[in-house]
Design an enzyme around this catalytic site. Structure first.
Site, PDB file in Angstrom:
ATOM      1  N   HIS A 123       1.099   0.948 -13.048  1.00  0.00           N
ATOM      2  CA  HIS A 123       1.656  -0.196 -13.287  1.00  0.00           C
ATOM      3  C   HIS A 123       3.186   0.071 -13.244  1.00  0.00           C
ATOM      4  O   HIS A 123       3.676   1.255 -13.795  1.00  0.00           O
ATOM      5  CB  HIS A 123       1.218  -0.612 -14.766  1.00  0.00           C
ATOM      6  CG  HIS A 123       1.950  -2.053 -15.207  1.00  0.00           C
ATOM      7  ND1 HIS A 123       1.671  -3.265 -14.791  1.00  0.00           N
ATOM      8  CD2 HIS A 123       3.057  -2.341 -15.862  1.00  0.00           C
ATOM      9  CE1 HIS A 123       2.612  -4.076 -15.190  1.00  0.00           C
ATOM     10  NE2 HIS A 123       3.311  -3.483 -15.803  1.00  0.00           N
TER      11      HIS A 123
ATOM     12  N   ILE B 162      -7.641  -9.809 -11.311  1.00  0.00           N
ATOM     13  CA  ILE B 162      -7.901  -9.082 -12.550  1.00  0.00           C
ATOM     14  C   ILE B 162      -9.766  -9.016 -12.869  1.00  0.00           C
ATOM     15  O   ILE B 162     -10.328  -9.993 -12.245  1.00  0.00           O
ATOM     16  CB  ILE B 162      -7.606 -10.200 -13.894  1.00  0.00           C
ATOM     17  CG1 ILE B 162      -6.058 -10.066 -13.964  1.00  0.00           C
ATOM     18  CG2 ILE B 162      -8.272  -9.712 -15.270  1.00  0.00           C
ATOM     19  CD1 ILE B 162      -5.523 -10.858 -14.969  1.00  0.00           C
TER      20      ILE B 162
ATOM     21  N   GLU C 263     -11.172  -4.439 -19.897  1.00  0.00           N
ATOM     22  CA  GLU C 263     -11.302  -5.810 -19.621  1.00  0.00           C
ATOM     23  C   GLU C 263      -9.595  -6.591 -19.956  1.00  0.00           C
ATOM     24  O   GLU C 263      -9.716  -7.635 -19.609  1.00  0.00           O
ATOM     25  CB  GLU C 263     -12.505  -6.581 -20.185  1.00  0.00           C
ATOM     26  CG  GLU C 263     -12.277  -6.601 -21.680  1.00  0.00           C
ATOM     27  CD  GLU C 263     -12.883  -5.364 -22.442  1.00  0.00           C
ATOM     28  OE1 GLU C 263     -13.100  -4.235 -21.581  1.00  0.00           O
ATOM     29  OE2 GLU C 263     -13.157  -5.298 -23.701  1.00  0.00           O
TER      30      GLU C 263
ATOM     31  N   ASN D 188      -5.503   2.357 -12.940  1.00  0.00           N
ATOM     32  CA  ASN D 188      -4.627   1.417 -12.210  1.00  0.00           C
ATOM     33  C   ASN D 188      -3.047   1.943 -12.421  1.00  0.00           C
ATOM     34  O   ASN D 188      -3.022   2.866 -13.619  1.00  0.00           O
ATOM     35  CB  ASN D 188      -4.499   0.226 -13.053  1.00  0.00           C
ATOM     36  CG  ASN D 188      -3.666  -0.832 -12.515  1.00  0.00           C
ATOM     37  OD1 ASN D 188      -3.611  -1.050 -11.333  1.00  0.00           O
ATOM     38  ND2 ASN D 188      -2.974  -1.507 -13.445  1.00  0.00           N
TER      39      ASN D 188
ATOM     40  N   GLY E 188       0.685  -1.164   0.180  1.00  0.00           N
ATOM     41  CA  GLY E 188      -0.060  -0.166   0.026  1.00  0.00           C
ATOM     42  C   GLY E 188       0.879   1.169   0.063  1.00  0.00           C
ATOM     43  O   GLY E 188       0.446   2.230   0.321  1.00  0.00           O
ATOM     44  N   SER E 189       2.070   1.116  -0.602  1.00  0.00           N
ATOM     45  CA  SER E 189       2.853   2.679  -0.500  1.00  0.00           C
ATOM     46  C   SER E 189       2.280   3.489  -1.476  1.00  0.00           C
ATOM     47  O   SER E 189       1.963   4.708  -1.296  1.00  0.00           O
ATOM     48  CB  SER E 189       4.216   2.258  -1.008  1.00  0.00           C
ATOM     49  OG  SER E 189       4.247   1.931  -2.224  1.00  0.00           O
TER      50      SER E 189
ATOM     51  N   GLU F 118       6.197   6.466  -9.034  1.00  0.00           N
ATOM     52  CA  GLU F 118       4.679   5.916  -8.910  1.00  0.00           C
ATOM     53  C   GLU F 118       4.048   7.121  -7.777  1.00  0.00           C
ATOM     54  O   GLU F 118       2.994   7.516  -8.056  1.00  0.00           O
ATOM     55  CB  GLU F 118       4.679   4.503  -8.435  1.00  0.00           C
ATOM     56  CG  GLU F 118       5.047   3.579  -9.468  1.00  0.00           C
ATOM     57  CD  GLU F 118       4.610   2.014  -9.125  1.00  0.00           C
ATOM     58  OE1 GLU F 118       3.414   1.788  -8.929  1.00  0.00           O
ATOM     59  OE2 GLU F 118       5.634   1.304  -8.840  1.00  0.00           O
TER      60      GLU F 118
ATOM     61  N   ASP G  32      -3.794  -4.432 -18.083  1.00  0.00           N
ATOM     62  CA  ASP G  32      -2.938  -3.479 -18.343  1.00  0.00           C
ATOM     63  C   ASP G  32      -2.978  -2.840 -19.860  1.00  0.00           C
ATOM     64  O   ASP G  32      -2.054  -2.218 -20.232  1.00  0.00           O
ATOM     65  CB  ASP G  32      -1.578  -4.061 -18.108  1.00  0.00           C
ATOM     66  CG  ASP G  32      -0.963  -4.419 -16.901  1.00  0.00           C
ATOM     67  OD1 ASP G  32      -1.397  -3.678 -16.101  1.00  0.00           O
ATOM     68  OD2 ASP G  32      -0.297  -5.392 -16.692  1.00  0.00           O
TER      69      ASP G  32
HETATM   70  C1  GRF Z   1       3.138  -1.124  -7.583  1.00  0.00           C
HETATM   71  O1  GRF Z   1       4.483  -1.219  -8.032  1.00  0.00           O
HETATM   72  C2  GRF Z   1       2.040  -0.858  -8.699  1.00  0.00           C
HETATM   73  O2  GRF Z   1       2.567  -0.047  -9.716  1.00  0.00           O
HETATM   74  C3  GRF Z   1       1.643  -2.023  -8.922  1.00  0.00           C
HETATM   75  O3  GRF Z   1       1.644  -2.959  -7.751  1.00  0.00           O
HETATM   76  C4  GRF Z   1       2.758  -2.256  -6.834  1.00  0.00           C
HETATM   77  C5  GRF Z   1       1.989  -1.997  -5.350  1.00  0.00           C
HETATM   78  O4  GRF Z   1       2.733  -1.428  -4.482  1.00  0.00           O
HETATM   79  N1  GRF Z   1       0.446  -2.232  -9.552  1.00  0.00           N
HETATM   80  P1  GRF Z   1       2.270  -0.884  -3.256  1.00  0.00           P
HETATM   81  O5  GRF Z   1       1.340  -1.706  -2.650  1.00  0.00           O
HETATM   82  O6  GRF Z   1       1.462   0.522  -3.617  1.00  0.00           O
HETATM   83  O7  GRF Z   1       3.039  -0.501  -2.485  1.00  0.00           O
END
Ligand code: GRF
Length: 220
Positions: A112, A95, A150, A110, A15-16, A182, A153
């Site tokens: 990624h 998914i 659907e 989302n 959950g960062s 991110e 990514d």
């Molecule tokens: C992140 O790298 C995100 O891009 C991917 O899953 C990871 C989740 O990391 N979808 P966190 O749980 O938010 O730390």
């Protein structure tokens, strides 16, 4: 839409990215309110982060339902109950079906940890992404925020940030460098949505210019 965009965050792990969204809401940088955090994994640390921030933290375990249908119905009901306007997937490792996506058209995002469409798709998550990047020899990678369709990514891209791959990188050092971007990119993308500056045109996202306060456009 209410004054503050109501966001529901779906998580499975650390959950960062959730934390980055919480912090951006708190600082006022993001005009949104995280209305609920839902995890399909009861032990996910992300749930602790939500509780610490006073956000309703709900477990909807896929294991508790005999079918994906039942699981997704429970997810949908929880999101609707909390009057969620935008669903943010943040490390959510299930998914979602076409039916679920259709219930929130253009309202699911989302993040990624690579530059889509490279290094994405089914099975490309977590460390696997960074290992594939390192094995390929590309000089740069990054992260992508996109709308969810659907196709895993595969949805329209909202924003990307590039990160260099450095000599001697391991999947861990690369993941840490990508994660830093991110945590900046996701709140910025959600802010664009909250400001109604994202327009879906087919499979493309158009980012509309910011409305300058006091402008003629704003007065209309
Ligand atoms: C992140 O790298 C995100 O891009 C991917 O899953 C990871 C989740 O990391 N979808 P966190 O749980 O938010 O730390």
């Amino acid at each position: 839409m209410a004054e503050f965009l109501r966001v529901g965050v779906l998580v499975s792990g650390t959950g960062s990215n959730l934390q980055a969204l919480i912090d951006a809401c708190r600082s006022g940088e993001l005009p949104a309110k995280i209305a609920v955090v839902i995890s399909n994994v009861p032990t996910a640390f992300a749930l602790e982060r939500a509780r610490a921030a006073g956000i309703p933290a709900v477990v909807v375990s896929h294991r508790a339902y005999p079918s994906a249908d039942g699981f997704e119905t429970a997810l949908r009901e929880t999101l609707v109950m909390h009057r969620v306007e935008l669903v943010c997937l943040a490390g959510f490792l299930r998914i979602l079906s076409a039916q679920f996506v259709a219930a929130f058209p253009g309202h699911i995002m989302n993040i990624h940890p690579a530059l889509l469409p490279a290094f994405g798709g089914k099975g490309m998550y977590g460390e696997r992404v960074h290992l594939a990047v390192l094995a390929s020899g590309v000089p740069s990678t990054g992260c992508t925020v996109h709308f969810v369709t659907e196709v895993p990514d595969g949805g329209p891209i909202i924003a990307q940030a590039t990160v260099p791959v450095q000599a001697g990188d391991t999947s861990a050092t690369l993941a840490a460098r990508v994660a830093k971007e991110e945590h900046r990119l996701y709140p910025a993308a959600v802010r664009l949505f909250a400001e109604r500056r994202l327009r879906l045109e087919g499979d493309r996202v158009k980012v509309l210019p910011a409305v300058v306060s006091g402008s003629a456009a704003e007065a209309r």
